[in-house]
Design a protein around this motif. Structure first.
Motif, PDB file in Angstrom:
ATOM      1  N   ASN A  18      29.395 -16.500  58.434  1.00  0.00           N
ATOM      2  CA  ASN A  18      28.752 -16.822  57.169  1.00  0.00           C
ATOM      3  C   ASN A  18      29.607 -17.859  56.450  1.00  0.00           C
ATOM      4  OD1 ASN A  18      28.104 -16.528  54.226  1.00  0.00           O
ATOM      5  ND2 ASN A  18      26.592 -15.126  55.102  1.00  0.00           N
ATOM      6  N   VAL A  19      29.031 -19.007  56.196  1.00  0.00           N
ATOM      7  CA  VAL A  19      29.726 -20.080  55.497  1.00  0.00           C
ATOM      8  C   VAL A  19      28.914 -20.417  54.257  1.00  0.00           C
ATOM      9  CG1 VAL A  19      30.560 -22.458  55.623  1.00  0.00           C
ATOM     10  CG2 VAL A  19      30.665 -20.995  57.662  1.00  0.00           C
ATOM     11  N   ASN A  20      29.495 -20.175  53.091  1.00  0.00           N
ATOM     12  CA  ASN A  20      28.829 -20.447  51.813  1.00  0.00           C
ATOM     13  C   ASN A  20      27.435 -19.810  51.743  1.00  0.00           C
ATOM     14  OD1 ASN A  20      31.028 -21.973  50.875  1.00  0.00           O
ATOM     15  ND2 ASN A  20      30.238 -23.805  51.893  1.00  0.00           N
ATOM     16  N   GLY A  21      27.352 -18.573  52.242  1.00  0.00           N
ATOM     17  CA  GLY A  21      26.089 -17.850  52.161  1.00  0.00           C
ATOM     18  C   GLY A  21      25.085 -18.196  53.239  1.00  0.00           C
ATOM     19  N   VAL A  22      25.478 -19.026  54.193  1.00  0.00           N
ATOM     20  CA  VAL A  22      24.561 -19.427  55.261  1.00  0.00           C
ATOM     21  C   VAL A  22      25.125 -18.931  56.596  1.00  0.00           C
ATOM     22  CG1 VAL A  22      23.504 -21.388  56.448  1.00  0.00           C
ATOM     23  CG2 VAL A  22      23.877 -21.483  53.979  1.00  0.00           C
TER      24      VAL A  22
END
Length: 96
Positions: free
Chosen positions: A7-11
């Motif tokens: 998960n990177v910045n909510g993605v």
């Protein structure tokens, strides 16, 4: 084979092959250390139980045979388990 997700910045995005290999290696190290963590927990509880009855050995006290056996059984406890059985049910001696 599908890669792990991160998960990177909510993605949620798929990990690269290198990231996945590193993650799999971390998980293997964690899994391989289970017996060591089990022995550590066993020793901590054993040490706590021994400390709880240390006063039995005070110079103005006389330990009964049952008390001596209990403390001896606690000290011998880690030797009763091997790497495979440490993760199972641990039976501590009964306090007299």
């Amino acid at each position: 084979m599908a890669n792990y997700m991160k998960n990177v910045n909510g993605v949620n995005i798929e990990m690269s092959n290198d990231e996945m290999a590193a993650r799999v290696a971390e998980e293997k190290v964690w899994e391989d250390a289970k017996p060591s963590r089990g022995f550590s927990a066993l020793r901590q509880e054993r040490d706590r139980l021994l400390a709880e009855c240390d006063w039995w050995g005070a110079s103005d006290q006389t330990m009964s045979d049952a008390q001596k056996k209990y403390r001896s059984d606690l000290r011998d406890l880690p030797a009763q388990y091997d790497n495979s059985s440490i993760l199972g049910e641990i039976t501590f001696p009964s306090k007299p």
